[in-house]
Design an enzyme around this catalytic site. Structure first.
Site, PDB file in Angstrom:
ATOM      1  N   LYS A 143     -35.121 -28.957 -30.888  1.00 20.70           N
ATOM      2  CA  LYS A 143     -35.671 -28.899 -29.540  1.00 20.70           C
ATOM      3  C   LYS A 143     -34.625 -29.378 -28.534  1.00 20.70           C
ATOM      4  O   LYS A 143     -34.057 -30.459 -28.710  1.00 20.70           O
ATOM      5  CB  LYS A 143     -36.914 -29.800 -29.481  1.00 20.70           C
ATOM      6  CG  LYS A 143     -37.953 -29.341 -28.495  1.00 20.70           C
ATOM      7  CD  LYS A 143     -39.267 -30.048 -28.781  1.00 20.70           C
ATOM      8  CE  LYS A 143     -40.021 -30.366 -27.512  1.00 20.70           C
ATOM      9  NZ  LYS A 143     -41.224 -31.149 -27.757  1.00 20.70           N
TER      10      LYS A 143
ATOM     11  N   ARG B  16     -55.169 -35.747 -22.301  1.00 18.39           N
ATOM     12  CA  ARG B  16     -55.222 -35.502 -20.861  1.00 18.39           C
ATOM     13  C   ARG B  16     -56.383 -34.592 -20.488  1.00 18.39           C
ATOM     14  O   ARG B  16     -57.112 -34.836 -19.571  1.00 18.39           O
ATOM     15  CB  ARG B  16     -53.919 -34.853 -20.380  1.00 18.39           C
ATOM     16  CG  ARG B  16     -52.783 -35.821 -20.259  1.00 18.39           C
ATOM     17  CD  ARG B  16     -51.485 -35.114 -20.181  1.00 18.39           C
ATOM     18  NE  ARG B  16     -51.169 -34.521 -21.480  1.00 18.39           N
ATOM     19  CZ  ARG B  16     -49.970 -34.164 -21.855  1.00 18.39           C
ATOM     20  NH1 ARG B  16     -48.961 -34.301 -21.041  1.00 18.39           N
ATOM     21  NH2 ARG B  16     -49.758 -33.669 -23.050  1.00 18.39           N
TER      22      ARG B  16
ATOM     23  N   HIS C 217     -47.636 -41.994 -20.313  1.00 20.62           N
ATOM     24  CA  HIS C 217     -47.370 -42.582 -21.634  1.00 20.62           C
ATOM     25  C   HIS C 217     -47.560 -44.106 -21.586  1.00 20.62           C
ATOM     26  O   HIS C 217     -48.100 -44.699 -22.522  1.00 20.62           O
ATOM     27  CB  HIS C 217     -45.915 -42.326 -22.058  1.00 20.62           C
ATOM     28  CG  HIS C 217     -45.576 -40.893 -22.343  1.00 20.62           C
ATOM     29  ND1 HIS C 217     -44.474 -40.266 -21.803  1.00 20.62           N
ATOM     30  CD2 HIS C 217     -46.179 -39.957 -23.130  1.00 20.62           C
ATOM     31  CE1 HIS C 217     -44.419 -39.033 -22.251  1.00 20.62           C
ATOM     32  NE2 HIS C 217     -45.437 -38.802 -23.039  1.00 20.62           N
TER      33      HIS C 217
ATOM     34  N   SER D  61     -44.088 -34.812 -19.579  1.00 23.63           N
ATOM     35  CA  SER D  61     -42.630 -34.923 -19.486  1.00 23.63           C
ATOM     36  C   SER D  61     -42.029 -33.596 -19.050  1.00 23.63           C
ATOM     37  O   SER D  61     -41.088 -33.563 -18.247  1.00 23.63           O
ATOM     38  CB  SER D  61     -42.036 -35.325 -20.836  1.00 23.63           C
ATOM     39  OG  SER D  61     -42.512 -36.575 -21.220  1.00 23.63           O
TER      40      SER D  61
HETATM   41  P1  ADP Z   1     -45.418 -34.092 -27.483  1.00 21.32           P
HETATM   42  O1  ADP Z   1     -43.950 -34.063 -27.372  1.00 21.32           O
HETATM   43  O2  ADP Z   1     -45.961 -34.399 -28.843  1.00 21.32           O
HETATM   44  O3  ADP Z   1     -46.114 -32.942 -26.811  1.00 21.32           O
HETATM   45  P2  ADP Z   1     -45.280 -36.220 -25.579  1.00 21.32           P
HETATM   46  O4  ADP Z   1     -44.058 -36.825 -26.062  1.00 21.32           O
HETATM   47  O5  ADP Z   1     -45.236 -35.583 -24.234  1.00 21.32           O
HETATM   48  O6  ADP Z   1     -45.946 -35.286 -26.651  1.00 21.32           O
HETATM   49  O7  ADP Z   1     -46.452 -37.258 -25.552  1.00 21.32           O
HETATM   50  C1  ADP Z   1     -46.830 -38.013 -26.659  1.00 21.32           C
HETATM   51  C2  ADP Z   1     -48.316 -38.316 -26.569  1.00 21.32           C
HETATM   52  O8  ADP Z   1     -48.625 -38.820 -25.290  1.00 21.32           O
HETATM   53  C3  ADP Z   1     -49.224 -37.101 -26.780  1.00 21.32           C
HETATM   54  O9  ADP Z   1     -50.378 -37.545 -27.471  1.00 21.32           O
HETATM   55  C4  ADP Z   1     -49.601 -36.694 -25.388  1.00 21.32           C
HETATM   56  O10 ADP Z   1     -50.866 -36.065 -25.355  1.00 21.32           O
HETATM   57  C5  ADP Z   1     -49.656 -38.049 -24.712  1.00 21.32           C
HETATM   58  N1  ADP Z   1     -49.432 -37.944 -23.264  1.00 21.32           N
HETATM   59  C6  ADP Z   1     -48.419 -37.332 -22.628  1.00 21.32           C
HETATM   60  N2  ADP Z   1     -48.568 -37.443 -21.279  1.00 21.32           N
HETATM   61  C7  ADP Z   1     -49.731 -38.129 -21.081  1.00 21.32           C
HETATM   62  C8  ADP Z   1     -50.457 -38.533 -19.921  1.00 21.32           C
HETATM   63  N3  ADP Z   1     -50.061 -38.221 -18.692  1.00 21.32           N
HETATM   64  N4  ADP Z   1     -51.598 -39.234 -20.111  1.00 21.32           N
HETATM   65  C9  ADP Z   1     -52.022 -39.508 -21.365  1.00 21.32           C
HETATM   66  N5  ADP Z   1     -51.413 -39.142 -22.493  1.00 21.32           N
HETATM   67  C10 ADP Z   1     -50.266 -38.458 -22.357  1.00 21.32           C
END
Ligand code: ADP
Length: 166
Positions: free
Chosen positions: A44, A93, A20, A131
């Site tokens: 959630k 990703r 992130h 995450s």
């Molecule tokens: P969500 O809860 O909407 O699935 P997250 O909170 O995990 O998403 O992540 C928010 C954004 O960050 C999303 O666009 C996700 O694709 C991106 N993201 C999460 N992990 C990574 C990573 N390792 N590299 C790049 N982008 C990421």
């Protein structure tokens, strides 16, 4: 006078990972302001409360002067309008992200044609990071120290003092 462009980077950030942070950093190099916005979803189950997620993200991103942290409930496009932002940032990703992200971007465009979604491709070294993977690995005793900022790692250890992971 040209108006500053504020982009919103929405997500659960439960917790914020190095993946992130990479996306926030790249977005901050392009847009005048970047707002990392934590989506509050009472349905959630999360590992960290919104306040904890907010604090960890704020701490981890404080080295980027044009990045702020916020949280919101409800529809993203309502929030975007309220914040007067027309740019959504999302990270990609792998192809597996694409289908979901594509659908969401089209849905948001249908609801709010004036808002644009921008995708930033991750660094290959973060392509496997999420995450949920961090939470699972940590709870089963695996090493996550290199995948999250130090403040997140510290809080994870405080939260699960007896777990075996590092
Ligand atoms: P969500 O809860 O909407 O699935 P997250 O909170 O995990 O998403 O992540 C928010 C954004 O960050 C999303 O666009 C996700 O694709 C991106 N993201 C999460 N992990 C990574 C990573 N390792 N590299 C790049 N982008 C990421």
């Amino acid at each position: 006078m040209k108006r500053a462009v504020r982009a919103v980077y929405p997500g659960s950030f439960d917790p914020i990972t190095n993946g992130h942070i990479y996306i926030a950093e790249r977005a901050a190099a392009i847009f005048d302001e970047v707002q990392v916005s934590i989506l509050v979803n009472p349905q959630k189950r999360s590992m960290f409360s919104v306040d904890e997620r907010h604090m960890m993200a704020h701490e981890a991103l404080s080295y980027l002067p044009n990045v702020t942290v916020d949280h919101f409930e409800g529809l993203l496009i309502d929030y975007m309008r309220q914040q007067r932002s027309r740019v959504i940032i999302r990270g990609l990703r792998a192809m597996s992200d694409f289908e979901y992200e594509f659908q969401m971007a089209l849905m948001n465009r249908q609801l709010a044609p004036e808002i644009e979604t921008f995708f930033i491709v991750t660094d290959p070294k973060y392509s496997y990071l999420s995450s949920s993977a961090i939470r699972d690995i940590f709870q089963f005793g695996g090493t996550v120290q290199d995948m999250v900022p130090p403040g997140v790692f510290r809080r994870m250890r405080e939260r699960f003092p007896r777990h075996t992971g590092t």
